[in-house]
Each structure stands twice: as C-alpha cells, then as structure tokens.
Design a protein around this motif. Structure first.
Motif: not given
Length: 259
Positions: A185, A213, A178, A201-203, A189, A223
């Motif tokens: 990422v 994600l 991140d 969008v985040r891991p 995404a 999720d």
C-alpha cells in the motif's frame, strides 16, 4: 480522480459487480415500510427477481425501488462506495412458475437464500416462518450514484454487461492487502501527488482496469484510481499488474542477486 488515461469499468459493469457483491438489499414498496431482501438477481428477460417476506404487501404492479449498497471492504469514514436504485413495477411470481425461476437463478448464482423461497411444496405458513415470496421487479429505471455523481443505465446495457472478474473475492483481497501488506500500500501511495500523500491512504477497491485508493485527510476524503497498463482477466495478470504499479524490478522475470 485518475492519474493517467486508462479505460475504467462502464457504469453497467459497475452495477453488475455491485449486484454480485451486495448482500441484503432494501426493497421499498409504495405505501409500505422498506423491506430487507436477501435475494436480488438480474434475470435474462431484463427484470430483477427479488425475495420478500411472506407478509409483504405485494400488490400486483405496485411501484417499488430496490436499493443496493456497495460497501468498501475496510472500515472507512465513508463506507459506501456507491448506491444503485432500480425502480419499476413489482409483480408476484405465480407459484406454478417459482420453481422454474429458482432453477434459472441457481444456474448463475446459487445463493443460499434460494432455499428459503416459498414453493408449492413448502407446506403451510407458520408463525415466525422465515421463508420468502418470489417477485419480479420490471425495470423502469436504473440509477447509480457515487462520489463522481449520478448516472442512469437502461436494462439492455445491464444485460449486455458482465460483472468484474475479481468482484467475488475483491473484499477478502483488499482486507488482506491492508492488514498484511502495508508495504505494498505504501509503494502504491508513493505514486500519488505529494499533496495527497499527507492523508491516510487505504486500499478501496480493485477491478480488471486498476486499483482504487481512498485518502482520508483533515480537509476531506478523495478516491484515486491507479490504472493498470492494460486490463487483466485472471489472478496471474492481476499480480503482475500490481507489481508494475509498485515499480517492482522483478516484473519482467529478473531475479534478486544471491548473497
């Protein structure tokens, strides 16, 4: 949500991984305030070994619940990925058996908290003592809950399952991804439907079956699992699987053309 069919960790495997990742846990004993325990370990006989403060009211056979929280590696709006509740009868381990049980636990998981457990050689208890009593929680039920709902698992399934091979370093890896590889990422995404790419969008996680994600948007959080083509068991396999998800052209050994 999963974008393509692919096996995912079983519920028992997810619980075993949570047990490895979780630090302190809560131990709620009937007719007493919840306690924080630094030690929780599934023993081969199907019970959980837990540590409790020296002054804890451990009445033999008292009903208790051990709560383990699986926290996301990143500071998200909803940081808890899942909760595990293990309910059963709590029994204090006799001092004559403490050392043997500690040795068994240390062979599998040499946790620093093992050094704080009171043994016959620990000496007298003094005010402010930070040692712990060792107890066994005889499992009667295990339930895990997450964004998809709740599910029960029996002790036999837990004993047969193994933690995910990457759960020990997952948090560090996700934080590094991140902070230092936002380009990766972004490419992951890009695999999402257009309606989901409008959020942040985040891991969220990684296991041998795929990446997860978290999409945080104005209309809620979602999720999403991006499954690998096949399960992986080691770091080289994980690296290759991530490249495949990204659509990397060098995954099969191709090299960039020189200038």
């Amino acid at each position: 949500m999963t974008l393509a069919h692919c096996p995912a960790p079983t519920t028992a495997e997810r619980i075993r991984s949570t047990c490895v990742r979780a630090g302190g846990a809560l131990l709620a004993v009937e007719q007493a305030e919840p306690l924080t325990t630094p030690l929780h370990h599934l023993v081969a006989d199907g019970s959980f070994a837990v540590g409790a403060p020296l002054d804890a009211p451990l009445n033999d056979g008292a009903q208790a619940v051990l709560e383990l929280a699986d926290y996301a590696p990143l500071p998200l709006r909803e940081p808890i990925r899942s909760l595990v509740w293990i309910r059963g009868g709590l029994h204090r381990v006799p001092q004559s058996s403490v050392r043997e049980l500690l040795d068994l636990i240390a062979e599998e998981h040499p946790h620093p908290a093992l050094l704080q457990v009171q043994t016959p050689n620990s000496g007298p208890v003094r005010p402010g003592d930070t040692r712990y009593l060792l107890a066994r929680l005889e499992i009667e039920s295990v339930v895990v809950t997450d964004a998809t709902g709740a599910e029960a698992v029996d002790a036999a399934a837990l004993l047969a399952a193994q933690p995910d091979p990457f759960c020990g370093f997952e948090s560090c890896w996700i934080r590094h991804l991140d902070s230092a590889h936002r380009d990766v990422v972004a490419r992951l995404a890009a695999r999402l439907p257009a309606r989901l790419r409008r959020g942040d969008v985040r891991p969220l996680g990684v296991d041998r079956y795929g990446m997860r994600l978290r999409v945080e948007s104005a209309d809620g959080d979602r999720d999403i699992r991006l499954p690998f083509h096949k399960p992986v068991d080691d770091v080289p396999g994980l690296s290759q699987a991530i490249r495949v998800l990204m659509g990397c052209p060098f995954v099969n050994g191709l090299r960039a053309r020189g200038n």
